[in-house]
Design an enzyme around this catalytic site. Sequence first.
Site, PDB file in Angstrom:
ATOM      1  N   TYR A  33       0.582  -1.238   0.096  1.00 47.05           N
ATOM      2  CA  TYR A  33      -0.138  -0.006  -0.019  1.00 47.05           C
ATOM      3  C   TYR A  33       0.887   1.059  -0.039  1.00 47.05           C
ATOM      4  O   TYR A  33       1.817   1.250   0.422  1.00 47.05           O
ATOM      5  CB  TYR A  33      -1.058   0.020   1.093  1.00 47.05           C
ATOM      6  N   ASP A  49       9.142   2.908   0.074  1.00 47.34           N
ATOM      7  CA  ASP A  49       8.041   3.371   0.934  1.00 47.34           C
ATOM      8  C   ASP A  49       8.422   2.936   1.868  1.00 47.34           C
ATOM      9  O   ASP A  49       7.765   1.970   2.367  1.00 47.34           O
ATOM     10  CB  ASP A  49       6.529   2.924   0.289  1.00 47.34           C
ATOM     11  N   LYS A  91       4.326   8.549   9.376  1.00 47.82           N
ATOM     12  CA  LYS A  91       4.147   7.665  10.460  1.00 47.82           C
ATOM     13  C   LYS A  91       5.078   8.178  11.723  1.00 47.82           C
ATOM     14  O   LYS A  91       5.008   9.193  12.224  1.00 47.82           O
ATOM     15  CB  LYS A  91       3.917   6.301  10.451  1.00 47.82           C
TER      16      LYS A  91
HETATM   17  C1  PLP Z   1       0.380   4.289   5.922  1.00 46.71           C
HETATM   18  C2  PLP Z   1       1.089   4.313   4.831  1.00 46.71           C
HETATM   19  C3  PLP Z   1       1.035   5.086   3.732  1.00 46.71           C
HETATM   20  C4  PLP Z   1      -0.090   6.159   3.787  1.00 46.71           C
HETATM   21  O1  PLP Z   1       0.304   7.129   4.684  1.00 46.71           O
HETATM   22  P1  PLP Z   1      -1.096   8.044   5.256  1.00 46.71           P
HETATM   23  O2  PLP Z   1      -0.265   8.670   5.956  1.00 46.71           O
HETATM   24  O3  PLP Z   1      -2.106   7.202   5.983  1.00 46.71           O
HETATM   25  O4  PLP Z   1      -1.637   8.808   3.824  1.00 46.71           O
HETATM   26  C5  PLP Z   1       1.650   4.830   2.418  1.00 46.71           C
HETATM   27  N1  PLP Z   1       2.503   3.748   2.581  1.00 46.71           N
HETATM   28  C6  PLP Z   1       2.723   3.150   3.406  1.00 46.71           C
HETATM   29  C7  PLP Z   1       3.568   1.922   3.305  1.00 46.71           C
HETATM   30  C8  PLP Z   1       2.072   3.087   4.538  1.00 46.71           C
HETATM   31  O5  PLP Z   1       1.884   2.133   5.515  1.00 46.71           O
END
Ligand code: PLP
Length: 431
Positions: free
Chosen positions: A145, A240, A268
Amino acid sequence: MPNADQNDILFERARAVIPGGVNSPVRAFKAVGGTPRFIRRAEGAYFWDANDKRYIDYIGSWGPMILGHGHPAVVEAVQKAVLEGFSYGAPTEREIELAEAILALVPSMEMVRLVSSGTEAAMSALRLARGATGRKHIIKFEGCYHGHADALLVKAGSGLATFGHPTSAGVPPEVTQHTLVLEYNNIAQLEEAFALHGNDIACLMIEAIAGNMNFVRATPEFAARCRALCTQHGALLVFDEVMTGFRVGLHGAQGVLGITPDLTVLGKVIGGGMPLAAFGGPRAIMEQLAPLGPVYQAGTLSGNPVATACGLATLKEIARPGFYEALSKKTRSLVDGLKAAAAAEGQPFDADSEGGMFGFFLMNELPQNYAKVMTTDNAKFNALFHGLLDRGVYIAPALYEAGFVSAAHSDEDIAATIEAARQIFKASQPR
Ligand SMILES: *Cc1c(COP(=O)(O)O)cnc(C)c1O
């Protein structure tokens, strides 16, 4: 109504004014059933719902709360920042400090741009990769994701190394026609995709330790192949690390795997619970961004002074010597304890962790891709989820999410969690 369930009451009110009663879908408990808990307050490793029931929190706001809730040094930094103003829309020294702190910890990055959410960071990194390479195609992996930007909301196409289909209504196929979706850890498919499209691929984006299909590691061979093929074909390798950055270790998944990506996406933990995210990489690529270069990217609240204060204070705590050793050991003890409890009760189970991130599976071996994760017995997971919730242990309300341990979790919290799981394993019949 003294005995009325306050969560039920709030859920009903919420559903009248907010679609599904939540501002992010997984919070709705749709996968596991039941009423979402409305949280009133949090402290250390715990939060309390609207009935004042306490839970040991293994979500930590989906990763950011690595120090636990309300760490005194972070609270102090935020309180101080708030008194100096909420937002200026002009540069601040604190943004430089945070940028310097991030670059010092992630050596693959020479420059960084701060934004407000992981979605924004991943979307911007993608635009930058396309702008810098002048190419259109991107590779992503099933089960990873990267936020909800249109081009990244894609599921695998019907054939091998074909382009994907939108996973959401409102995303025109034209927007995802350049997104190749491949199977995680499938080297043959990866090689085929580069053989067919290599010269048109702007970037390969990956969660190198995936936390959005529960917890699945890229094998060292697979990760190395991603790096080599990108280099060979002039595509950018984008890690990511919104979830893994400062979570699996001080230097992220790239530190764990020993692989240097071209671009890194963070979120995060770097906000410590405030809306803050970032993307960065080598100077030559980052200087393609506006105002220096032709790739446009902007944000009214980017580098927000309160969020950067929160992030800076958080980074300062996690950079202390021994922080990750202690966190890893604690997380490992949870995983080992759960494995032992399941084994003692004859339940199929396996689990893994890295730093303060973990995943467990109701099967006898660790899955290596999304399709395998999805063979989990839903009913069994839901029974475990609700059994833990009843016993005051809050894990993610979906089997495709990772779990998080914070520095505030005590050995007693871990032991209580393992005991709660043991009781549930004991009560359920092995299949
Ligand atoms: C949480 C997450 C996102 C999206 O971040 P948001 O702050 O929720 O928009 C993108 N990539 C990864 C790997 C994530 O865990």
